[in-house]
Design a protein around this motif. Sequence first.
Motif, short mmCIF file in Angstrom:
data_model
loop_
_atom_site.label_atom_id
_atom_site.label_comp_id
_atom_site.label_asym_id
_atom_site.label_seq_id
_atom_site.Cartn_x
_atom_site.Cartn_y
_atom_site.Cartn_z
N ALA A 1 51.42 79.97 54.37
CA ALA A 1 52.19 79.29 55.25
C ALA A 1 53.58 78.90 54.66
CB ALA A 1 51.42 78.19 56.09
N ALA A 2 53.66 78.46 53.55
CA ALA A 2 54.87 77.91 53.08
C ALA A 2 55.75 78.82 52.79
CB ALA A 2 54.58 77.36 51.67
N LEU A 3 55.38 80.10 52.96
CA LEU A 3 56.29 81.39 52.56
C LEU A 3 57.11 81.78 53.80
CD1 LEU A 3 54.04 83.66 50.39
CD2 LEU A 3 55.99 82.25 49.56
N ALA A 4 56.54 81.40 55.02
CA ALA A 4 56.89 81.69 56.09
C ALA A 4 58.60 81.24 56.39
CB ALA A 4 56.37 81.09 57.37
N GLY A 5 58.92 80.15 56.45
CA GLY A 5 60.09 79.55 56.54
C GLY A 5 61.18 79.89 55.43
N ALA A 6 60.70 80.23 54.18
CA ALA A 6 61.66 80.71 53.21
C ALA A 6 62.14 82.32 53.71
CB ALA A 6 61.09 81.05 52.07
N ALA A 7 61.00 83.09 54.15
CA ALA A 7 61.22 84.53 54.61
C ALA A 7 62.04 84.74 55.87
CB ALA A 7 59.68 85.02 54.97
N GLU A 8 62.25 83.55 56.73
CA GLU A 8 62.83 83.51 58.09
C GLU A 8 64.27 83.29 57.77
OE1 GLU A 8 59.88 82.44 61.64
OE2 GLU A 8 60.57 80.99 60.33
N SER A 9 64.39 82.53 56.51
CA SER A 9 65.92 81.93 56.21
C SER A 9 66.61 83.25 55.51
CB SER A 9 65.87 80.91 55.35
OG SER A 9 65.24 81.25 53.92
N ARG A 10 65.73 84.23 55.09
CA ARG A 10 66.43 85.65 54.49
C ARG A 10 66.58 86.44 55.72
NH1 ARG A 10 66.26 85.92 48.99
NH2 ARG A 10 65.13 84.17 47.81
N GLY A 11 66.30 86.19 56.86
CA GLY A 11 66.30 87.01 57.92
C GLY A 11 64.91 88.11 58.03
N ILE A 12 64.03 87.76 57.45
CA ILE A 12 62.71 88.46 57.38
C ILE A 12 61.91 88.18 58.76
CG2 ILE A 12 60.64 89.12 56.34
CD1 ILE A 12 62.00 88.42 53.55
N ALA A 13 61.61 89.15 59.65
CA ALA A 13 60.76 88.97 60.59
C ALA A 13 59.42 88.34 60.27
CB ALA A 13 60.56 90.06 61.59
N VAL A 14 58.99 87.26 60.63
CA VAL A 14 57.74 86.82 60.43
C VAL A 14 56.67 86.64 61.32
CG1 VAL A 14 56.71 84.58 59.29
CG2 VAL A 14 58.76 85.50 58.40
N LEU A 15 55.49 87.13 61.08
CA LEU A 15 54.33 86.96 61.95
C LEU A 15 53.04 86.22 61.45
CD1 LEU A 15 53.86 90.78 63.06
CD2 LEU A 15 55.10 89.04 64.19
#
Length: 479
Positions: A232-246
């Motif tokens: 779960a901790a990876l989700a925010g970092a991914a979104e900040s990079r413009g990665i679509a997160v599910l």
Amino acid sequence: MKVPVPDEILPAEQLGRVHFVGIGGAGLSAIARIMLERGVTVSGSDGTDSPTLAALREMGADVHVGHAATHVAGADTVIVSTAVREDNPEVVAALAAGVRLWPRSAGLASVMVGKRTVAVAGTHGKTTTTSLLTSALQAAGADPTYAVGGDFAATGTNAHDGSGDLFVAEADESDGAFLVYRPFGAVVTNVEADHLDHFGTEEAYRAAFDFFLTRIEDGGFLVVVVDDPGAAALAGAAESRGIAVLRVGESDRADLRLTDLEFVGNRSSASVTVSGPLAHLAGAGGALGRLELQIPGRHYLLDAAAALAAGLQVGHDFVDLARGLAGFTGTRRRMERKGEAAGVRVYDSYAHHPVEIAGDLQAARALAGEGRVVVAFQPHLVSRTRIFGAEMGRALEAADEVVVLDVHLAREDADPEVTGALVADACGLGEDRVAYVPDFDAVPDELVRRARPGDLVLTLGAGTVTQLGPRVLDLLGGA
């Protein structure tokens, strides 16, 4: 052995004759299968013969049992298993000849070239999730190329070169291999400390997953099991990079949520609802339907949820994907039924980390019903046993009877202070219910002595413990 990753990874078709040192392992055999299907000339060697080697020979590979310098003569590329030592004669000969020497990760990356890759990573559940996603996509008509760290129970194979543009790959982090790939999409099942023999610290291990996010292509996606704090901790970092997160899981934070979980015998099921970025796939209330599996356990339902989310993200329909998940019959060594004799059922599983042990014992308890769970556990790696031995022992307390084997050494040297006794001593079931049996050949008799009609015997571990199930069944059948 650690082999540097090359600056340029060529497609497999440009590698010439490829020789695999340790070709019988799950990782290298998968790459070899795909290369053979593409017409690449393949040779290889392994320490012992196996059904995997026989299958590769049938496909056209020149495979040897035992290692010798002459086996690499004429090879253009040599791909080496992490478990191979630096003094292996084939490695020494390859270095002397100046041929291309690659690690497993580069070999897998070479067969990914030109495909849209979905990489499945995480501390636990990679093999099952990769297999579930492959099965779901096949049912949806996608025909992906796939490389998995275990054989499908239905087909007996761990890889296939599909006709579609998708490549579903198990992305192993144990030696940092997953940081070599450039996936379009990624799945992270969970993140918990492991493989500290390679990473050194828990912080370094978690940092590797942070870096994994930077490997996802622009415009790509990430699926995380939000019930696991590390993932779960990876989700925010991914979104900040413009990665679509599910986000998937049982949590109300999940975009694909499982509710009403049921476990009956060897089957698991749950209702699926979607929201957020997936809301358009369902009507009012967000209900998609029921997810059914032929494998037991909550952790397998979470794996299936992650696979389902990835399948939806690449454009396939829930009904088709769910049909593929329902038809999946399992992967060898993942709660695999070996047989039954004298009223005792025998299963085998690859679990070797405390969390995996706990998950499989939960599933075994559901399968056992009124019977008891009798476990044979083989610790894997000296370094892992040194760090997690006490936790392993405590996880085994969920069983009724426990037999602990000595440590399977794999790529490490023995340490007289790190044995299976560390695990057995930490298991608080009591001396009459826990035994440390370092003599491998004595374990089947010990299991048969403890098992009663109606019980379930489970062999656990990533090493040779998988060989015990058939021996137990033979002893029970002759009793």
